[in-house]
Every structure is written in structure tokens, then in C-alpha cells.
Design an enzyme around this catalytic site. Structure first.
Site, PDB file in Angstrom:
ATOM      1  N   TYR A  28       0.857  -1.186   0.000  1.00  0.00           N
ATOM      2  CA  TYR A  28       0.000   0.000   0.000  1.00  0.00           C
ATOM      3  C   TYR A  28       0.894   1.237   0.000  1.00  0.00           C
ATOM      4  O   TYR A  28       1.870   1.296   0.750  1.00  0.00           O
ATOM      5  CB  TYR A  28      -0.885   0.000   1.251  1.00  0.00           C
ATOM      6  N   ASP A  42       9.350   2.983  -0.529  1.00  0.00           N
ATOM      7  CA  ASP A  42       8.321   3.654   0.255  1.00  0.00           C
ATOM      8  C   ASP A  42       8.571   3.295   1.716  1.00  0.00           C
ATOM      9  O   ASP A  42       8.184   2.227   2.187  1.00  0.00           O
ATOM     10  CB  ASP A  42       6.924   3.217  -0.204  1.00  0.00           C
ATOM     11  N   LYS A  93       4.713   9.286   8.735  1.00  0.00           N
ATOM     12  CA  LYS A  93       4.566   8.710  10.077  1.00  0.00           C
ATOM     13  C   LYS A  93       5.596   9.241  11.090  1.00  0.00           C
ATOM     14  O   LYS A  93       5.446  10.357  11.564  1.00  0.00           O
ATOM     15  CB  LYS A  93       4.570   7.185   9.990  1.00  0.00           C
TER      16      LYS A  93
HETATM   17  C1  LIG Z   1       3.939   2.278   3.177  1.00  0.00           C
HETATM   18  C2  LIG Z   1       2.919   3.362   3.191  1.00  0.00           C
HETATM   19  N1  LIG Z   1       2.942   4.288   2.218  1.00  0.00           N
HETATM   20  C3  LIG Z   1       2.068   5.295   2.187  1.00  0.00           C
HETATM   21  C4  LIG Z   1       1.073   5.405   3.142  1.00  0.00           C
HETATM   22  C5  LIG Z   1       0.095   6.535   3.095  1.00  0.00           C
HETATM   23  O1  LIG Z   1       0.353   7.427   4.120  1.00  0.00           O
HETATM   24  P1  LIG Z   1      -0.806   8.432   4.641  1.00  0.00           P
HETATM   25  O2  LIG Z   1      -1.823   7.573   5.318  1.00  0.00           O
HETATM   26  O3  LIG Z   1      -0.062   9.359   5.551  1.00  0.00           O
HETATM   27  O4  LIG Z   1      -1.337   9.118   3.446  1.00  0.00           O
HETATM   28  C6  LIG Z   1       1.020   4.457   4.171  1.00  0.00           C
HETATM   29  C7  LIG Z   1      -0.025   4.536   5.199  1.00  0.00           C
HETATM   30  O5  LIG Z   1      -0.214   3.699   6.014  1.00  0.00           O
HETATM   31  C8  LIG Z   1       1.960   3.411   4.189  1.00  0.00           C
HETATM   32  O6  LIG Z   1       1.938   2.475   5.138  1.00  0.00           O
END
Ligand SMILES: Cc1ncc(COP(=O)(O)O)c(C=O)c1O
Length: 433
Positions: free
Chosen positions: A145, A240, A268
Site C-alpha cells: 500500500y 516507500d 509517520k
Molecule cells: C507504506 C505506506 N505508504 C504510504 C502510506 C500513506 O500514508 P498516509 O496515510 O499518511 O497518506 C502508508 C499509510 O499507512 C503506508 O503504510
């Protein structure tokens, strides 16, 4: 049984005002039955709900709170920062300070741009990869994700899988036409895509430790293979690290596995519980971002002084090696303890742990990809979740989500969690008998 009357009332009201009663889907407990508890406050390792119940929290706002709730160094700095104004719409020195700190931990990042969420970070990094390479296609992995941008809502793991929606309505076919999907931990599947689409793939984006299908570590050679392949094919490699950055190790997964991507996305922990995202990497690539270069990306609240302050205070504490050693040691005690309790009761439970992230899979074998994760017994997980909650342990309400530990969790909390798990697993065993 705990009283949750006030939470129930609030949920009823919230459902009339907010879709599903929540502002992010998995908070609604849809996958595990029951109703969400409404939180009044957090302190250290604990959450307190509106009915006065106390919980040991392993969600930690879905990862950011690595120091625990309301860490005094963060809250005191925030109070001071707020008194100096909450947003300037102009640069401040805090942005330089946080940028420098992140680069100290992650030397592969030579230049960085702050945004407001992980979604914005991945969206922008992919636009940049396309601008830099002049190519249009991207490769992502089944079960990973990367936020909810249209082009990334394909085979997107946890939240989407939990709802049983393989994709989302509203995403036009054109938006995902250039998104190719490979198997996690399956280098060959990526090689095949490159063979078929040579010179069209701009970037491969990957969670270097997958945290949105439980926790799935990369098999040996997977990240190294992606590095080699993308470099050879003229595509960019994007890690990511929104979840894994400052979670699996001080230098993120790129430090832990010693593989440097071209671009990194963060979120985060770098916001210390406030809304922050970032993307960064090599100067030659980041130099394309406006106003240094032609790739447009902007944000009214980006680099917000409160968010920068919370991030700086958090990362300052993470310089201390001893904190990492203690968090990891406590988490190993927890996961090994859970494994032993399950084995004693003949319950197939596989424990995954990388740094301060973990997951307990109700499965016969440790999953290595989304296919493996799908074999989990989600009904058993739901029973386990409800039992743990009723014993004051707040876990992520889905088998497909990662759990987190913080510096505020100590042996006392770990032992209390194992005690609750003993009861929960015993009750699962009895209900199966
Ligand atoms: C690996 C990863 N990338 C991107 C995101 C998206 O981040 P946000 O919820 O701050 O938009 C998340 C959210 O959990 C994530 O775990």
C-alpha cells in the site's frame, strides 16, 4: 466485560455525520466485528477511552508514535512552537533542521521535500520519477500500500483488502493503465515486466519491508535484485519507507539491508504524530522539483512549524542506540512469548518481527507474499482481537495490519500483554474444540 456505552453512543452519532463514523476506514473495526472505542487521551504506552477504559496500545496512531503518546519532550516543544505561530506560509529554519536530521540517518537522501501525508509523498515521488525518466509506467507489488492516489489503488493490501474491495470505484481505468503489478519477494515477476515493457517503466515502488499485509520481510536478494535490475533498465527504484523509516532501524530499511534507492518516501515517525510526509533522494533527481526545476508540486501547509517541531524532537531521541536496543529486545520478548503460548495450545500462529514492527499471523506458515497472507484465518484473528481488546490490549483491527512498539512500552506492558494473550488463545482453543 468492559463498559463501552459512551463509545457506542458516539459511534452512532458519528455514523450520521461522517461516512462509516470514522475518518479512515480501518478504524471502524469492520474486519473484526464490534464497534470502535472512542479515545479520550493517550499517555506513554496507554490509550484511555471515553468510558474510562485503559488499553496498552500497539497501533500507536498506525506507527508514528515511536516515543509513545504525549511524550513530554514533544508536547513541551509543541506548546512553545504553537505560541510562536501555527503556520507561516513562508520558510522557517525548522525545515532545514529536520531535513538535516533525516539525512544524517539516511545518507542516500541528498535533498528532500516535505509534504503533509504519505499519500502525497508517494504521489509526488512517482510524478518525479516519470518526469526524470520521461517514461510513464510504474511497477508496484501485490499487497503493498502506498496511500490512496488513484494510480496506486491496485492490489493495495490491508485497508482495501480488509474491506474486500480489490480496487475502488471512482478510479478511472485510465488512471491505473500504466500501473503494473508484480509479486512481492518475486524478482522474476519484475524481470518479466521489464522484458515485456522495456524502456517504458519509469519506476519500481516497493515497501522494503511490507507493512500493509501484516509484516512481510524481504527475502535475501530481493531488494538487491530490484536495485540491480532498475539501474540496468534505466528505471528509478523508490523505497516507500513511510512506515519502515525510523521503524525497522534508525536508517530505515535502506540502512538495515544496505540497499540505497534513488528516491525514498517518508511519513509517520518523521512527523512525531503530526501530519507530515516527505520524499527525497539524489540531487540530480530532486533538482527537477519546482521551483528548482520544472516538475510541479506544492502545499499550503507543507513544512508546517508544528509538524517539523514534533519530528525534530522525535528524531533527536532516536539518535540514542540504547532506545532501539530496548524496543527491539522488548518486542522479541513479546513475539517469542506469543509464539510459545500458541504452540502450547496447538494454535498455528506465525510471528513476524522487524525492528519495532511486528505481526501475528494465524497461518500454518510464515507468509512471504500476498498469496501467503491470504491463507490466514481471519475469523480466528477477529476472535483474538476482540478477546485482547476486552483484556485491555489495543491491537490493529485487521489481520493485515502491522503492530508497533514504542519506547514507552516496558517489560511491565509486555508481560501484561502476554498475560492477556494467554487468556485469549485459551479461549480460541476452547472454541475450536
Ligand atoms: C507504506 C505506506 N505508504 C504510504 C502510506 C500513506 O500514508 P498516509 O496515510 O499518511 O497518506 C502508508 C499509510 O499507512 C503506508 O503504510
Amino acid at each position: 466485560m468492559r463498559q463501552t456505552d459512551r463509545s457506542r453512543q458516539l459511534f452512532e452519532t458519528a455514523r450520521r455525520l461522517i461516512p462509516g463514523g470514522v475518518n479512515s476506514p480501518v478504524r471502524a473495526f469492520g474486519a473484526v466485528g464490534g464497534q470502535p472505542v472512542f479515545i479520550q487521551r493517550g499517555e506513554g504506552a496507554y490509550l484511555y477511552d471515553v468510558d474510562g477504559n485503559q488499553y496498552i496500545d500497539y497501533v500507536l496512531s498506525w506507527g508514528p508514535l515511536i516515543l509513545g503518546h504525549a511524550d513530554p519532550s514533544v508536547t513541551e516543544a509543541l506548546a512553545q512552537a504553537a505560541a510562536a505561530g501555527t503556520s507561516y506560509g513562508a520558510p522557517s529554519e525548522l525545515e532545514i533542521e529536520l531535513a538535516r536530521m533525516i539525512m544524517e540517518f539516511m545518507p542516500g537522501i541528498e535533498m528532500i521535500r516535505f509534504v503533509n501525508s504519505g499519500t502525497e509523498a508517494t504521489m509526488s515521488a512517482l510524478r518525479l520519477a516519470r518526469a526524470f525518466t520521461g517514461r510513464t509506467q510504474i511497477v508496484k507489488f501485490d499487497g503493498c500500500y502506498h496511500g490512496h492516489a488513484d494510480m496506486l489503488l491496485v492490489k493495495a493490501g490491508s485497508g482495501v483488502a480488509t474491506l474486500g474491495l480489490p480496487d475502488s470505484p471512482g478510479v478511472p481505468p485510465g488512471a491505473v493503465r500504466d500501473t503494473l503489478v508484480a509479486g512481492y519477494n518475486n524478482l522474476e515477476s519484475v524481470q518479466k515486466l521489464f522484458q515485456a515493457q522495456s524502456e517504458q517503466i519509469a519506476a519500481v515502488i516497493v515497501e522494503p519491508v511490507a507493512g500493509n499485509m501484516g509484516v512481510v520481510a524481504p527475502v535475501s536478494g530481493f531488494l538487491e535484485g530490484l536495485r540491480e535490475l532498475t539501474a540496468r533498465e534505466g528505471a528509478l527504484l523508490i523505497f516507500d519507507e513511510v512506515m519502515t523509516g525510523f521503524r525497522v532501524a534508525p536508517g530505515g530499511a535502506q540502512g538495515l539491508y544496505n540497499v540505497t534507492p534513488d528516491l525514498t518516501t517518508l511519513g509517520k515517525v518523521i512527523g512525531g504524530g503530526l501530519p507530515v510526509g516527505a520524499y527525497g533522494g539524489k540531487v540530480e533527481i530532486m533538482g527537477m522539483v519546482a521551483p528548482a526545476g520544472p516538475m510541479y508540486q506544492a502545499g499550503t501547509l507543507s513544512g508546517n512549524p508544528l509538524a517539523m517541531t514534533a519530528g525534530i524532537q522525535t528524531l533527536k531521541q532516536l539518535r540514542d542506540e540504547a532506545i532501539w536496543q530496548r524496543m527491539e529486545a522488548d518486542l522479541i520478548t513479546l513475539t517469542e512469548g506469543l509464539g510459545a503460548l500458541a504452540r502450547e495450545r496447538g494454535i498455528p500462529l506465525q510471528l513476524a518481527q522487524v525492528g519495532t514492527m511486528f505481526c501475528a499471523f494465524f497461518a500454518e506458515e510464515l507468509p512471504l507474499d500476498w498469496e501467503g497472507v491470504k491463507t490466514c484465518d481471519t475469523e480466528r484473528f477477529a476472535s483474538y482481537f476482540r478477546e485482547m481488546l476486552s483484556h485491555g490490549i489495543y491491537l490493529a483491527p485487521s489481520q493485515f495490519e502491522a503492530g508497533f512498539i514504542s519506547a514507552a512500552h516496558r517489560d511491565r506492558e509486555v508481560q501484561a500483554t502476554l498475560q492477556a494473550a494467554r487468556g485469549a488463545l485459551e479461549s480460541i482453543k476452547n472454541s475450536a474444540a
